[in-house]
Enzyme design. Sequence first.
Site, PDB file in Angstrom:
ATOM      1  N   GLY A 125       0.837  -1.194   0.000  1.00 16.86           N
ATOM      2  CA  GLY A 125       0.000   0.000   0.000  1.00 16.86           C
ATOM      3  C   GLY A 125       0.871   1.242   0.000  1.00 16.86           C
ATOM      4  O   GLY A 125       2.065   1.159   0.334  1.00 16.86           O
ATOM      5  N   GLN A 150       2.494  10.079   1.826  1.00 15.75           N
ATOM      6  CA  GLN A 150       3.845   9.521   2.028  1.00 15.75           C
ATOM      7  C   GLN A 150       4.800  10.071   0.959  1.00 15.75           C
ATOM      8  O   GLN A 150       6.016   9.998   1.125  1.00 15.75           O
ATOM      9  CB  GLN A 150       3.831   7.992   1.954  1.00 15.75           C
ATOM     10  N   CYS A 201       5.956  -0.307   7.627  1.00 10.80           N
ATOM     11  CA  CYS A 201       5.574   0.886   6.866  1.00 10.80           C
ATOM     12  C   CYS A 201       6.769   1.353   6.054  1.00 10.80           C
ATOM     13  O   CYS A 201       7.888   1.405   6.570  1.00 10.80           O
ATOM     14  CB  CYS A 201       5.123   1.982   7.821  1.00 10.80           C
ATOM     15  N   LEU A 202       6.534   1.732   4.821  1.00  9.82           N
ATOM     16  CA  LEU A 202       7.610   2.216   3.961  1.00  9.82           C
ATOM     17  C   LEU A 202       8.203   3.528   4.499  1.00  9.82           C
ATOM     18  O   LEU A 202       9.339   3.863   4.183  1.00  9.82           O
ATOM     19  CB  LEU A 202       7.107   2.418   2.527  1.00  9.82           C
ATOM     20  N   HIS A 215      -4.262   0.991   7.903  1.00 11.48           N
ATOM     21  CA  HIS A 215      -2.929   1.620   7.881  1.00 11.48           C
ATOM     22  C   HIS A 215      -2.923   2.835   6.945  1.00 11.48           C
ATOM     23  O   HIS A 215      -2.380   3.891   7.292  1.00 11.48           O
ATOM     24  CB  HIS A 215      -1.920   0.554   7.445  1.00 11.48           C
ATOM     25  N   GLU A 216      -3.545   2.691   5.779  1.00 17.64           N
ATOM     26  CA  GLU A 216      -3.555   3.798   4.800  1.00 17.64           C
ATOM     27  C   GLU A 216      -4.436   4.944   5.268  1.00 17.64           C
ATOM     28  O   GLU A 216      -4.075   6.113   5.100  1.00 17.64           O
ATOM     29  CB  GLU A 216      -4.007   3.300   3.427  1.00 17.64           C
ATOM     30  N   HIS A 265      -2.559   6.933   7.674  1.00 21.02           N
ATOM     31  CA  HIS A 265      -1.642   7.864   6.993  1.00 21.02           C
ATOM     32  C   HIS A 265      -2.378   9.138   6.594  1.00 21.02           C
ATOM     33  O   HIS A 265      -1.881  10.251   6.806  1.00 21.02           O
ATOM     34  CB  HIS A 265      -1.071   7.239   5.716  1.00 21.02           C
TER      35      HIS A 265
HETATM   36  O1  GNR Z   1       4.176  -2.620   2.476  1.00 22.55           O
HETATM   37  C1  GNR Z   1       3.518  -2.511   3.519  1.00 22.55           C
HETATM   38  N1  GNR Z   1       3.251  -3.615   4.252  1.00 22.55           N
HETATM   39  C2  GNR Z   1       2.353  -3.633   5.301  1.00 22.55           C
HETATM   40  C3  GNR Z   1       2.351  -4.739   6.134  1.00 22.55           C
HETATM   41  C4  GNR Z   1       1.472  -4.804   7.187  1.00 22.55           C
HETATM   42  C5  GNR Z   1       0.592  -3.778   7.397  1.00 22.55           C
HETATM   43  C6  GNR Z   1       0.590  -2.664   6.607  1.00 22.55           C
HETATM   44  C7  GNR Z   1       1.462  -2.593   5.548  1.00 22.55           C
HETATM   45  S1  GNR Z   1       1.440  -1.211   4.520  1.00 22.55           S
HETATM   46  C8  GNR Z   1       3.092  -1.179   3.995  1.00 22.55           C
HETATM   47  C9  GNR Z   1       3.293  -0.106   2.944  1.00 22.55           C
HETATM   48  C10 GNR Z   1       3.025   1.249   3.542  1.00 22.55           C
HETATM   49  O2  GNR Z   1       3.793   1.816   4.272  1.00 22.55           O
HETATM   50  N2  GNR Z   1       1.869   1.784   3.267  1.00 22.55           N
HETATM   51  O3  GNR Z   1       1.523   2.963   3.797  1.00 22.55           O
HETATM   52 NI    NI Z   2       2.720   3.045   5.673  1.00 20.78          NI
END
Ligand code: GNR
Ligand code: NI
Length: 168
Positions: free
Chosen positions: A46, A51, A91-92, A133-134, A137
């Site tokens: 995601g 980001q 998270c990236l 998670h998104e 963000h």
């Molecule tokens: O690549 C991603 N893997 C992930 C693994 C578990 C829960 C959420 C994620 S999202 C993350 C990519 C990211 O930072 N998206 O905002």
């Molecule tokens: Ni993330």
Amino acid sequence: MAILPILTHPDPRLRLKTKPVTVFDDKLQTLIDDLFETMYAAPGVGLAANQCGVLLRLSVMDCSDDKTQPKVLINPEILSTDERQEMEEGCLSVPDIRDTVQRYNKLRVRALDRNGQPFEMDCEGLEAQCVQHEIDHLDGKLYVDYLSSLKRERIKKKMLKLKEAVAG
Ligand code: GNR
Ligand code: NI
């Protein structure tokens, strides 16, 4: 198409308010394509527009194993949820760190697609986790906010050290 730079924690821009998308023009389509390219290259499941420094309520996702299910979530809203469970998350914007947080295992989300058409989607497991998670963000939140202050401080220090190393 282009790979966009991804902001990393504790960059204050990750905490800024994002605005709903109201215009579905060519510029938006290019941004969406660039976000997908950036997400797949990372690689990640995601990526939220903020980001990459774009303050819009827009994220892209693909939680499939074979990377054939690209999904665009614009102005997303969670409609209903099931029970929560502990899930491991990364998270990236917080590279090389993973930890466990509480997330809903199932949810229903409403969003607009890349053409501005509304849709609803039932999600489970990783996909449900990713939607939460998104949306976090887009609300200026990171999963590290749910960890203990001790863990959060350690992570912040590690990230700052990493940035120093990159800056030389
Ligand atoms: O690549 C991603 N893997 C992930 C693994 C578990 C829960 C959420 C994620 S999202 C993350 C990519 C990211 O930072 N998206 O905002
Ligand atoms: Ni993330």
